[in-house]
Write a protein that holds these residues in place. Structure first.
Motif, PDB file in Angstrom:
ATOM      1  N   PRO A  97       0.805  -1.224   0.000  1.00  0.00           N
ATOM      2  CA  PRO A  97       0.000   0.000   0.000  1.00  0.00           C
ATOM      3  C   PRO A  97       0.839   1.277   0.000  1.00  0.00           C
ATOM      4  CG  PRO A  97      -0.117  -1.072   2.136  1.00  0.00           C
ATOM      5  CD  PRO A  97       0.623  -2.003   1.222  1.00  0.00           C
ATOM      6  N   ALA A  98       2.099   1.169   0.349  1.00  0.00           N
ATOM      7  CA  ALA A  98       2.968   2.354   0.361  1.00  0.00           C
ATOM      8  C   ALA A  98       3.356   2.789  -1.045  1.00  0.00           C
ATOM      9  CB  ALA A  98       4.224   2.076   1.182  1.00  0.00           C
ATOM     10  N   THR A  99       3.248   1.869  -2.017  1.00  0.00           N
ATOM     11  CA  THR A  99       3.646   2.200  -3.384  1.00  0.00           C
ATOM     12  C   THR A  99       2.574   1.869  -4.422  1.00  0.00           C
ATOM     13  OG1 THR A  99       4.694   0.031  -3.633  1.00  0.00           O
ATOM     14  CG2 THR A  99       6.101   1.859  -2.870  1.00  0.00           C
ATOM     15  N   ALA A 100       1.492   1.248  -4.021  1.00  0.00           N
ATOM     16  CA  ALA A 100       0.460   0.785  -4.961  1.00  0.00           C
ATOM     17  C   ALA A 100      -0.233   1.953  -5.643  1.00  0.00           C
ATOM     18  CB  ALA A 100      -0.564  -0.072  -4.225  1.00  0.00           C
ATOM     19  N   VAL A 101      -0.659   1.693  -6.861  1.00  0.00           N
ATOM     20  CA  VAL A 101      -1.478   2.652  -7.604  1.00  0.00           C
ATOM     21  C   VAL A 101      -2.896   2.079  -7.680  1.00  0.00           C
ATOM     22  CG1 VAL A 101       0.431   3.666  -8.897  1.00  0.00           C
ATOM     23  CG2 VAL A 101      -0.755   1.661  -9.815  1.00  0.00           C
ATOM     24  N   THR A 102      -3.846   2.928  -8.036  1.00  0.00           N
ATOM     25  CA  THR A 102      -5.257   2.534  -8.017  1.00  0.00           C
ATOM     26  C   THR A 102      -5.540   1.245  -8.792  1.00  0.00           C
ATOM     27  OG1 THR A 102      -5.921   4.822  -7.659  1.00  0.00           O
ATOM     28  CG2 THR A 102      -7.606   3.325  -8.496  1.00  0.00           C
ATOM     29  N   PRO A 103      -5.029   1.076 -10.015  1.00  0.00           N
ATOM     30  CA  PRO A 103      -5.324  -0.177 -10.721  1.00  0.00           C
ATOM     31  C   PRO A 103      -4.843  -1.429  -9.965  1.00  0.00           C
ATOM     32  CG  PRO A 103      -4.498   1.448 -12.264  1.00  0.00           C
ATOM     33  CD  PRO A 103      -4.324   2.017 -10.882  1.00  0.00           C
ATOM     34  N   MET A 144      -3.118   8.202   0.024  1.00  0.00           N
ATOM     35  CA  MET A 144      -3.684   8.991  -1.068  1.00  0.00           C
ATOM     36  C   MET A 144      -4.299  10.300  -0.548  1.00  0.00           C
ATOM     37  SD  MET A 144      -2.689   7.195  -3.486  1.00  0.00           S
ATOM     38  CE  MET A 144      -3.258   8.189  -4.813  1.00  0.00           C
ATOM     39  N   SER A 145      -4.825  10.296   0.667  1.00  0.00           N
ATOM     40  CA  SER A 145      -5.413  11.517   1.205  1.00  0.00           C
ATOM     41  C   SER A 145      -4.327  12.519   1.635  1.00  0.00           C
ATOM     42  CB  SER A 145      -6.352  11.210   2.376  1.00  0.00           C
ATOM     43  OG  SER A 145      -5.616  10.738   3.478  1.00  0.00           O
ATOM     44  N   ASN A 146      -3.123  12.021   1.879  1.00  0.00           N
ATOM     45  CA  ASN A 146      -2.007  12.891   2.263  1.00  0.00           C
ATOM     46  C   ASN A 146      -1.196  13.344   1.057  1.00  0.00           C
ATOM     47  OD1 ASN A 146      -2.614  12.740   4.995  1.00  0.00           O
ATOM     48  ND2 ASN A 146      -1.398  10.890   5.274  1.00  0.00           N
ATOM     49  N   ALA A 147      -1.510  12.841  -0.118  1.00  0.00           N
ATOM     50  CA  ALA A 147      -0.730  13.159  -1.321  1.00  0.00           C
ATOM     51  C   ALA A 147      -1.069  14.530  -1.869  1.00  0.00           C
ATOM     52  CB  ALA A 147      -0.970  12.114  -2.394  1.00  0.00           C
ATOM     53  N   VAL A 168      -5.956  -1.519   2.294  1.00  0.00           N
ATOM     54  CA  VAL A 168      -6.859  -0.482   1.760  1.00  0.00           C
ATOM     55  C   VAL A 168      -6.812   0.765   2.640  1.00  0.00           C
ATOM     56  CG1 VAL A 168      -9.292   0.119   1.374  1.00  0.00           C
ATOM     57  CG2 VAL A 168      -8.390  -2.059   0.530  1.00  0.00           C
ATOM     58  N   ARG A 169      -6.859   0.569   3.958  1.00  0.00           N
ATOM     59  CA  ARG A 169      -6.796   1.729   4.865  1.00  0.00           C
ATOM     60  C   ARG A 169      -5.481   2.492   4.704  1.00  0.00           C
ATOM     61  NH1 ARG A 169      -9.519  -1.875   8.244  1.00  0.00           N
ATOM     62  NH2 ARG A 169      -7.594  -2.583   9.208  1.00  0.00           N
ATOM     63  N   GLU A 170      -4.366   1.762   4.603  1.00  0.00           N
ATOM     64  CA  GLU A 170      -3.065   2.416   4.437  1.00  0.00           C
ATOM     65  C   GLU A 170      -2.988   3.128   3.084  1.00  0.00           C
ATOM     66  OE1 GLU A 170       0.033  -0.469   5.131  1.00  0.00           O
ATOM     67  OE2 GLU A 170      -0.684  -0.888   7.167  1.00  0.00           O
ATOM     68  N   TYR A 171      -3.513   2.498   2.042  1.00  0.00           N
ATOM     69  CA  TYR A 171      -3.521   3.113   0.716  1.00  0.00           C
ATOM     70  C   TYR A 171      -4.346   4.400   0.726  1.00  0.00           C
ATOM     71  CZ  TYR A 171      -4.863   3.871  -4.138  1.00  0.00           C
ATOM     72  OH  TYR A 171      -5.114   4.447  -5.354  1.00  0.00           O
ATOM     73  N   LYS A 172      -5.540   4.334   1.313  1.00  0.00           N
ATOM     74  CA  LYS A 172      -6.403   5.530   1.366  1.00  0.00           C
ATOM     75  C   LYS A 172      -5.759   6.639   2.185  1.00  0.00           C
ATOM     76  CE  LYS A 172     -10.904   3.412   0.555  1.00  0.00           C
ATOM     77  NZ  LYS A 172     -12.244   3.151   1.106  1.00  0.00           N
ATOM     78  N   ALA A 173      -5.110   6.290   3.282  1.00  0.00           N
ATOM     79  CA  ALA A 173      -4.421   7.298   4.090  1.00  0.00           C
ATOM     80  C   ALA A 173      -3.304   7.959   3.286  1.00  0.00           C
ATOM     81  CB  ALA A 173      -3.872   6.671   5.369  1.00  0.00           C
TER      82      ALA A 173
END
Length: 96
Positions: A32-38, A93-96, A86-91
């Motif tokens: 999740p630290a490097t994943a992209v949406t797809p 993305m919200s900080n980006a 998912v939670r880590e990814y969303k966090a």
């Protein structure tokens, strides 16, 4: 004699049918630290497919408590790991 034969036949049939069950493999989850949406969408689809296959496996091994319980535990672990990702990814993305 017929009862013994019937019991032996039932046991053999159960054993053969339980052995024919294919246990699904848990999907690989993206970092999740490097994943992209797809990648996250692909992971979601793979987790859903895994859960569907695992439910079929549970039906197949319904007579084996140990195999059933092990599969349920693995399903819970996969779901927990995916939800955490998912939670880590969303966090992120919200900080980006």
């Amino acid at each position: 004699m017929k009862k013994i034969f019937a019991a032996a036949t039932a046991t053999l049939l159960f054993s053969v049918s339980a052995m024919a069950c294919d246990k699904p493999s848990a999907p690989e989850l993206p970092d999740p630290a490097t994943a992209v949406t797809p990648q996250m969408i692909k992971a979601k689809n793979e987790v859903n497919a895994y859960i569907d296959a695992a439910k079929k496996y549970l039906d197949c091994v319904s007579g084996s408590a140990s195999r059933h319980n092990a599969m349920v535990k693995e399903m819970e672990d996969v779901a927990d790991k995916f939800n955490t990702a998912v939670r880590e990814y969303k966090a992120r993305m919200s900080n980006a």
